[in-house]
Design an enzyme around this catalytic site. Structure first.
Site, PDB file in Angstrom:
ATOM      1  CE1 TYR A   1      -4.411  -4.612  13.212  1.00 37.73           C
ATOM      2  CE2 TYR A   1      -4.273  -3.772  10.970  1.00 37.73           C
ATOM      3  CZ  TYR A   1      -3.961  -4.738  11.911  1.00 37.73           C
ATOM      4  OH  TYR A   1      -3.201  -5.815  11.565  1.00 37.73           O
TER       5      TYR A   1
ATOM      6  CD  GLU B   1      -7.686 -11.917 -17.410  1.00 35.98           C
ATOM      7  OE1 GLU B   1      -8.265 -12.355 -18.425  1.00 35.98           O
ATOM      8  OE2 GLU B   1      -7.364 -12.633 -16.441  1.00 35.98           O
TER       9      GLU B   1
END
Lengths: 363, 363
Positions: free
Chosen positions: A97, A196
């Site tokens: 941005y 995980e």
């Protein structure tokens, strides 16, 4: 400004100097960098990680596209320069941005700005964290009897024991885990287990596994962030702690293991920082599905495709993975790590992990 | 066992007693509970939250399906009973796998087991956290000059100041934030700001906004988890702190605001616990996109559909939302909160937030 930041600043200044030198000589400015494409990725058998090969690409200001990229490089190095001097940082999204004000150097998508950040890493040998660029989220958590000393917002050092000083969900890993802002004291930890799923991470904590086994748990939270992989690497390299990885039993989880152990294609230029080649896979393996008679799901077409691709992936080209991947394709089944709950909430810590880790010589 | 857990146990025992009473009378056992469908959701204008209406559903053991559900309820209450007594907890995923051993009561998908957990909440008026059931991830983070006192794994109370005692990414909210395990001391905090994206959360921390404005930041991390909404509710209700919500400017972010402020359809049975009806929306609004000339993206068809649906959603039926939603449809644009970086990294804290918050009477 610390040494890492000084090195980053010097490297970026050097890029600008080269452009000026070209101009002084009356040459059209160029920049040379490793070709960042799949064709130029090599698995280095010596270090066991993915690295860029010797192919180079040259960017020249002769073409509009080349000139635009060099203009963007100039704006970006200037932006990073300012951030380091002012002790600010920026998300990759913010940098995208920010470029709204860069006229013709404006990025048209975040992919473009992310790629440029990676280019700068490749050229300078620094890490994007040294450039004060960070991702949206880090997300990894650590639980175990080890101590991290980090800088608080007020610039004070604060030591946190990752059992005694944290709620039951553990310590939140920041986006930068280099020694200048993040000190590690491994305490009584004898090995590291990367996990995980959040569910299994919480299970092992609740069951007292870290205390019983002097194990530090790291929650990967899916495909692990760079700071998570870097922290695992540091624990392994600096403190000689063995690393094991515990995931679901499916092709995508195998890739999570590979990214911890051998590096990912996207970050091949910093594999030396991020990859832990001695990391071992605990499970869930195809053999586990049979041996422990786990609840399973059928492989999807995408799963099958991914497994087949792994058969030709050099990261998986050893006997262990060849056998496991073929076995999974044969049985046409996958399983989650939480499927071990079939035998009760304690089975994973009382039976499964002790059996598997002792086979691996860890426990 | 604390009071909350005792209440949960008593409520579950009561369910079993009713079934026994039916059997003793020679009746076919039945269970009555609020109809959990969209038809039976009402927006309560008094409390400004979503709640279930008066429609009831009766489950009878007369049909196979009804009998299966009651069998599952029996197994589930037994499982929860054991967990509370043994001081264990379980993820919703683990409960699904645990049911592998429940013969005909086995769940066929996690949707079924999640739904049953919500049914038990509806029947007993307890929360699933009281049943020791938790989601995979919590994820929310808090930064600001307030203190949380939590139980560590070793059962000791530990007080953490969410500036001085945490790394720059803040304090990790656990999945249970009730007073029995989670004490709050608001310190100098005068208001709470809930933030959608990790990037903006980090920006406000880096810019020193919480210290400057005595503001506690809560990172929502997308659609907020129950513990996050519960924590916001407690800060508002028990400590009278105003709550503002700062998100991207698109229909999905409007819904994130609505779930914080008014509750979600899925959790209508516990809206009183989770919703903060006095929460105010800071932005990004459609007006902001115009007033601050923000970089935008075009609305997708899905965005447009979602905005139109919001026009008939009672949660959005006031002048503010009606104007903003229509304005967004008219301009056919949306914007992210990080788009404020167009004007530099400090713009959001130096200009945007002070302007918006003073208009709202917060600062």
């Amino acid at each position: 400004m610390n040494d890492r930041q000084k090195t980053a600043l010097d490297s970026l200044t050097h890029i600008a100097e080269e452009v000026y030198a070209d101009l002084d000589r009356g040459d059209i400015p160029t920049m040379k960098l490793p070709l960042r494409s799949k064709r130029n990725i090599e698995f280095d058998p010596m270090t066991q990680v993915w690295k860029y090969g010797s192919m180079k690409t040259v960017r020249s200001a002769k073409t509009t596209q080349g000139a635009t990229t060099m203009l963007r490089t100039a704006y970006t190095t200037d932006f990073i320069n300012d951030m380091i001097r002012e002790n600010k940082s920026s998300t990759l999204r913010e940098m995208y941005y920010i470029s709204e004000g860069w006229n013709r150097a404006k990025f048209h998508s975040q992919d473009e700005s992310n790629l440029l950040a990676e280019d700068l890493e490749t050229i300078t040998g620094c890490m994007r964290e040294d450039f004060k660029l960070r991702p949206e989220e880090s997300g990894a958590q650590v639980f175990g009897d080890l101590n991290f000393t980090t800088l608080t917002k007020k610039g004070k050092w604060k030591t946190t024991n990752c059992i005694d000083d944290v709620p039951e969900n553990g310590f939140n890993v920041p986006y930068k885990v280099e020694d200048d802002t993040f000190k590690i004291d491994p305490g009584n930890t004898t090995f590291v287990m990367a996990i995980e799923t959040g569910g299994m991470y919480a299970r092992l904590i609740e069951n007292g596994f870290p205390e019983k086994c002097n194990c530090a748990l790291v929650h990967l939270s899916g495909q692990p962030a760079r700071s998570t992989r870097r922290l695992i690497k540091r624990l392994n390299e600096e403190f000689k702690l063995p690393v094991v990885v515990f995931t679901d039993g499916d092709p995508w989880s195998f890739r999570i293991f590979a990214s911890v152990a051998y590096g990912a294609i996207k970050t091949a230029h910093i594999s030396d920082y991020l990859a832990t080649p001695t990391a071992q896979f605990v499970g869930i393996t195809a053999s586990d599905i049979l041996n422990y008679d786990l609840p399973t799901d059928k492989l999807s077409d995408k799963d099958i495709g991914a497994l087949k691709a792994e058969l030709t992936d050099p990261r998986f080209s050893d006997e262990f993975w060849d056998t496991e991947i073929r076995a999974m394709l044969d049985m046409n089944k996958k399983a989650e790590q939480q499927a071990l709950a079939k035998y009760g909430l304690d089975y994973v810590t009382d039976t499964y992990l002790p059996e598997k880790l002792s086979q691996m010589g860890i426990m």
